[in-house]
Design a protein around this motif. Sequence first.
Motif, PDB file in Angstrom:
ATOM      1  N   ILE A 110       0.794  -1.236   0.000  1.00 32.70           N
ATOM      2  CA  ILE A 110       0.000   0.000   0.000  1.00 32.70           C
ATOM      3  C   ILE A 110       0.823   1.282   0.000  1.00 32.70           C
ATOM      4  CG2 ILE A 110      -1.992  -1.132   1.021  1.00 32.70           C
ATOM      5  CD1 ILE A 110      -1.366   0.272   3.642  1.00 32.70           C
ATOM      6  N   LYS A 111       2.012   1.261  -0.515  1.00 35.44           N
ATOM      7  CA  LYS A 111       2.819   2.471  -0.620  1.00 35.44           C
ATOM      8  C   LYS A 111       2.333   3.313  -1.804  1.00 35.44           C
ATOM      9  CE  LYS A 111       7.522   4.099  -1.024  1.00 35.44           C
ATOM     10  NZ  LYS A 111       8.930   3.719  -1.228  1.00 35.44           N
ATOM     11  N   PRO A 112       1.658   4.462  -1.548  1.00 29.95           N
ATOM     12  CA  PRO A 112       1.117   5.272  -2.652  1.00 29.95           C
ATOM     13  C   PRO A 112       2.209   5.871  -3.535  1.00 29.95           C
ATOM     14  CG  PRO A 112       0.107   5.885  -0.562  1.00 29.95           C
ATOM     15  CD  PRO A 112       1.273   4.999  -0.244  1.00 29.95           C
ATOM     16  N   THR A 113       1.972   5.824  -4.831  1.00 32.86           N
ATOM     17  CA  THR A 113       2.869   6.460  -5.798  1.00 32.86           C
ATOM     18  C   THR A 113       2.192   7.652  -6.457  1.00 32.86           C
ATOM     19  OG1 THR A 113       2.130   4.951  -7.531  1.00 32.86           O
ATOM     20  CG2 THR A 113       4.099   4.314  -6.294  1.00 32.86           C
ATOM     21  N   ARG A 114       0.940   7.892  -6.072  1.00 32.45           N
ATOM     22  CA  ARG A 114       0.153   8.985  -6.648  1.00 32.45           C
ATOM     23  C   ARG A 114      -0.687   9.607  -5.537  1.00 32.45           C
ATOM     24  NH1 ARG A 114      -3.337   6.628 -11.192  1.00 32.45           N
ATOM     25  NH2 ARG A 114      -1.282   6.306 -12.034  1.00 32.45           N
ATOM     26  N   HIS A 115      -0.678  10.935  -5.455  1.00 33.30           N
ATOM     27  CA  HIS A 115      -1.527  11.665  -4.504  1.00 33.30           C
ATOM     28  C   HIS A 115      -2.484  12.535  -5.305  1.00 33.30           C
ATOM     29  CE1 HIS A 115       0.487  10.902  -0.544  1.00 33.30           C
ATOM     30  NE2 HIS A 115       1.348  10.372  -1.387  1.00 33.30           N
ATOM     31  N   VAL A 116      -3.800  12.363  -5.060  1.00 41.54           N
ATOM     32  CA  VAL A 116      -4.823  13.089  -5.805  1.00 41.54           C
ATOM     33  C   VAL A 116      -5.623  13.982  -4.860  1.00 41.54           C
ATOM     34  CG1 VAL A 116      -4.954  11.293  -7.562  1.00 41.54           C
ATOM     35  CG2 VAL A 116      -6.524  11.226  -5.635  1.00 41.54           C
ATOM     36  N   TRP A 117      -6.279  14.956  -5.443  1.00 47.76           N
ATOM     37  CA  TRP A 117      -7.068  15.946  -4.710  1.00 47.76           C
ATOM     38  C   TRP A 117      -6.219  16.679  -3.652  1.00 47.76           C
ATOM     39  CZ3 TRP A 117     -11.600  18.109  -5.787  1.00 47.76           C
ATOM     40  CH2 TRP A 117     -12.396  17.477  -6.756  1.00 47.76           C
TER      41      TRP A 117
END
Length: 138
Positions: A110-117
Amino acid sequence: MNAIQYPISGSCQCGSVSYQLLAPPQAVMACHCRECQKLSTSAFSITAIVHEQDIRFSGPLSHWSRVADSGNINGAAFCPTCGNRIYHYSPAQPGIIKLKPSNLDDTRVIKPTRHVWVSEKQDWYQIPPGVEVFDYQP
């Protein structure tokens, strides 16, 4: 560190709903919108995008939906006993599951590679370097 081995098991808090993630997610993102802040009771919500054929669910699921600002329907599947969100979905994107992966047994995935909003991001949270950043939904 050992490589991530699939399938990975996951379940809700009470164990009534369980699942097997059979393959790596297509993407893992952190959403900073106000609705996801409400959902997670935190600064953001983590979502793993997976193909429907790459996941197997067991146990009863209840469903809830709302209309997004875009006009799209955002559906949610959750455990009817403990209330844990298991995944989100959009009727406009059949075959795509937006898994809430924090209930996986192996959370290294679950390591995010994209941050939205990030236009609605909490001011105190610092986005790590080297990830994609979007003010709204890409």
